[in-house]
Scaffold this active site. Structure first.
Site, short mmCIF file in Angstrom:
data_model
loop_
_atom_site.label_atom_id
_atom_site.label_comp_id
_atom_site.label_asym_id
_atom_site.label_seq_id
_atom_site.Cartn_x
_atom_site.Cartn_y
_atom_site.Cartn_z
N HIS A 194 0.80 -1.22 0.00
CA HIS A 194 0.00 0.00 0.00
C HIS A 194 0.84 1.27 0.00
CE1 HIS A 194 -3.70 -2.33 1.81
NE2 HIS A 194 -3.30 -2.81 0.64
N ARG A 223 1.47 8.36 0.49
CA ARG A 223 0.20 8.54 1.20
C ARG A 223 0.38 9.19 2.57
NH1 ARG A 223 -4.17 3.77 2.57
NH2 ARG A 223 -2.39 2.57 3.28
#
Ligand SMILES: *[C@@H]1O[C@H](CO)[C@@H](O)[C@H](O)[C@H]1NC(C)=O
Ligand SMILES: *[C@@H]1O[C@H](CO)[C@@H](O)[C@H](O)[C@H]1NC(C)=O
Ligand SMILES: *[C@@H]1O[C@H](CO)[C@@H](O)[C@H](O)[C@H]1NC(C)=O
Ligand SMILES: *[C@@H]1O[C@H](CO)[C@@H](O)[C@H](O)[C@H]1NC(C)=O
Ligand SMILES: *[C@@H]1O[C@H](CO)[C@@H](O)[C@H](O)[C@H]1NC(C)=O
Ligand SMILES: *[C@@H]1O[C@H](CO)[C@@H](O)[C@H](O)[C@H]1NC(C)=O
Ligand SMILES: *[C@@H]1O[C@H](CO)[C@@H](O)[C@H](O)[C@H]1NC(C)=O
Ligand SMILES: *[C@@H]1O[C@H](CO)[C@@H](O)[C@H](O)[C@H]1NC(C)=O
Ligand SMILES: *[C@@H]1O[C@H](CO)[C@@H](O)[C@H](O)[C@H]1NC(C)=O
Length: 377
Positions: free
Chosen positions: A240, A273
Site C-alpha cells: 500500500h 500517502r
C-alpha cells in the site's frame, strides 16, 4: 567437626582473597557468573535447534555475543531478547522458525542500548505465514506480529524475513536506530495475507532505514508518530505504499521531519500517502518525498486523506499537514486509478511545495478538497 572447621576457615580465606583480588580466588562462588567477566563475555553463546530456546532463557542475559543458529522457537512464545547488555550483538544464522500457534505475538522482541542485530549470509526468519493467512488480516485467526524493536544507538542489518503472518517490524520507543538491507518476502501471501505492514514506526526519533526490499500486502512503511526519520534506497512491491499515518487518536500524534528518498513503489495500491483519522488532533510537519518512482499503481499515486477510516464523511481539520514537499516524483497509474487525490479539512493543509511531479495514466480527480495554494489535483 574437624572438617567443618577446615571448611569454615577455607571459606573465610576465600572471602578474604575475593575481597583482596578477584583473580586469585581459589574457587568459584555461586554468583561469579553474574558479577565477574566470564567466558561468555568474549566467546559467542550459541543457541541452536529446539533446545536453544530454553538455554537462552536460562542464560539470563549474561551473554554479549549471542548467536542463534537454526533456532526453533516453541509455539506461542516470544523469542525474548529484551534488556540485552549494553554492546551485545545478536546474529541469526540458518533458519529461525516458530511453532504454530494462534496468538498475538510478537515472535521476536529485542531491546537494549548499543545493540547490533544482524543476519548471517543465507539466514532466514521464517514466520510460516502460509499456515495463518486466511484472507482476513487482523480478523479471522489470531496472528502473531513478527518483530518488535525498542532499540537505542543500535543497528539491525541483513535480516531476511519470509512469510510474516501479519505486521512485520514494529519500531517503538527507539532512538538512533539504523536498519540496513532488510528483506521482507511475503510475496506468497498475495491474495491471502493482509495487514502485513513492513515497518510500523511510532514514538521514535533518528531512525534510518536503508536498502530495504519489502514485498507485502499493506503499507511498506507506516509512520504513526516520531521525528527525524529517513527511508532511502528502498523497493516496495505489492503493498500500500510509503505512508505517513494513520495519525490521530493515539497516545502520540506528532510526526515531524521525515524523508523518503530514492525509492520505487511497484504493483501497489498507493504510492505516496498521508492519512489522518477523522475527528482527531495532531501535527504532521516537514515531510518530504524525493526521487520516487511509481509503477503499476492501482488506486492512488499520491494521496492525502484527512478522513481516513470514515470515507463517507467530510474531512476534518484537527490534524495539520504543513511543509509537505514532493520533488521528482514520477510514475504510471493502472486502469482508472487516481494520479493525485487530496481530501484536506478546512485550512489544515498549508505550505506544500511540489516540484517535478509527473504521474501519468489513470484519471484526474475532480473531487479534491482543501488544496493548499499552488497545489493542483
Ligand atoms: C554476589 O557476591 C557479592 C560479594 O560477595 C555480594 O555483595 C552480592 O550481593 C552477590 N550478588 C548476588 C546477586 O547474590
Ligand atoms: C558460558 O560459558 C560457560 C563456561 O564458562 C559455558 O559452560 C556455558 O555453556 C556458556 N554458555 C553459553 C550459553 O554458551
Ligand atoms: C536473572 O535471574 C535473576 C534470578 O532469577 C533475576 O532476578 C534477574 O531479574 C534476571 N535478570 C535478567 C536480566 O533477566
Ligand atoms: C558499544 O558496544 C561496543 C561493543 O560492541 C563497545 O566497544 C562500546 O564501548 C559500546 N559503546 C558505548 C557508548 O557503550
Ligand atoms: C518456512 O516454513 C514453512 C511452514 O512452516 C515451511 O513449509 C517452509 O518449508 C519453510 N520455508 C523455508 C524456505 O524454509
Ligand atoms: C509504544 O510504546 C508505548 C509505551 O511507551 C505504548 O503506549 C504504545 O502503545 C506503543 N505503541 C505501539 C504501536 O506499540
Ligand atoms: C481537538 O482539539 C480541539 C481544539 O483544541 C478540541 O476542542 C477537541 O476536543 C480535540 N479533539 C479530540 C478528539 O481530542
Ligand atoms: C520543510 O521541511 C524540510 C524537510 O522536509 C526542511 O528541511 C525545511 O527546513 C522545512 N522548511 C521550513 C520552512 O520549515
Ligand atoms: C528522479 O527520481 C528517479 C526515481 O528515483 C531517479 O531515478 C532519478 O535519478 C531522479 N532524478 C534526479 C534528477 O535526481
Amino acid at each position: 567437626m574437624k572438617n567443618a572447621v577446615l571448611l569454615t576457615s577455607l571459606l573465610s580465606l576465600g572471602h578474604d582473597v575475593v575481597a583482596f583480588g578477584r583473580t586469585r580466588t581459589p574457587w568459584r562462588s555461586t554468583n561469579d557468573t553474574q558479577t565477574w567477566p566470564s567466558l561468555n563475555d568474549t566467546q559467542p553463546c550459541t543457541f541452536t535447534g529446539s533446545t536453544g530456546y530454553s538455554l537462552l532463557k536460562a542464560s539470563n542475559r549474561s551473554c554479549t555475543d549471542i548467536v542463534l543458529s537454526d533456532l526453533s522457537v516453541p509455539a506461542g512464545v516470544t523469542l525474548d531478547l529484551r534488556n540485552l547488555r549494553n554492546g551485545a550483538s545478536v546474529t541469526f544464522q540458518g533458519e529461525t522458525s516458530w511453532g504454530y500457534s494462534e496468538w498475538a505475538g510478537p515472535l521476536v522482541s529485542i531491546s537494549g542500548t548499543n545493540i547490533t542485530v544482524k543476519g548471517a549470509p543465507g539466514s532466514l526468519l521464517n514466520g510460516s505465514g502460509d499456515l495463518y493467512w486466511d484472507g482476513e488480516g487482523q480478523g479471522g485467526k489470531t496472528k502473531p506480529k513478527f518483530f518488535q524493536a525498542r532499540l537505542i544507538d543500535s543497528t539491525i542489518s541483513d535480516i531476511s524475513i519470509l512469510n510474516a503472518p501479519v505486521h512485520v517490524f514494529s519500531i517503538n520507543n527507539s532512538r538512533n536506530l539504523k536498519i540496513a538491507n532488510v528483506i521482507i518476502d511475503n510475496l506468497a501471501g498475495d491474495g491471502l495475507a493482509k495487514n502485513t505492514d513492513g515497518f510500523d514506526i511510532s514514538q521514535s526519533s533518528n531512525i534510518e532505514i536503508e536498502g530495504a526490499t519489502v514485498m507485502n500486502q499493506d503499507d511498506c512503511v507506516a509512520i504513526n508518530s516520531g521525528s527525524n526519520i529517513v527511508f532511502r534506497d528502498g523497493i516496495c512491491i505489492g503493498g500500500h505504499g510509503l505512508s505517513v499515518g494513520s495519525i490521530g487518536g493515539r497516545s502520540d500524534n506528532t510526526v515531524d521531519n521525515v524523508l523518503f528518498d530514492n525509492s520505487v513503489i511497484i504493483n501497489s495500491q498507493n504510492g505516496i500517502r498521508i492519512k489522518t483519522k477523522h475527528s482527531t488532533n495532531g501535527t504532521v510537519s516537514n515531510v518530504a518525498y524525493r526521487n520516487i518512482g511509481l509503477s503499476y499503481i492501482t488506486d492512488y499515486g499520491i494521496v492525502v486523506d484527512q478522513s481516513y477510516g470514515a470515507k463517507t464523511l467530510a474531512p476534518t481539520n484537527g490534524v495539520s499537514i504543513t511543509n509537505f514537499t514532493l520533488e521528482n516524483v514520477s510514475g504510471t497509474m493502472m486502469g482508472d486509478g487516481l494520479a493525485i487525490f487530496v481530501r484536506c479539512g478546512e485550512g489544515s493543509c498549508a505550505d506544500w511545495t511540489w516540484a517535478g511531479v509527473n504521474v501519468v495514466g489513470g484519471q484526474r480527480s475532480t473531487e479534491c478538497t482543501g488544496l493548499p495554494a499552488g497545489i493542483e489535483c
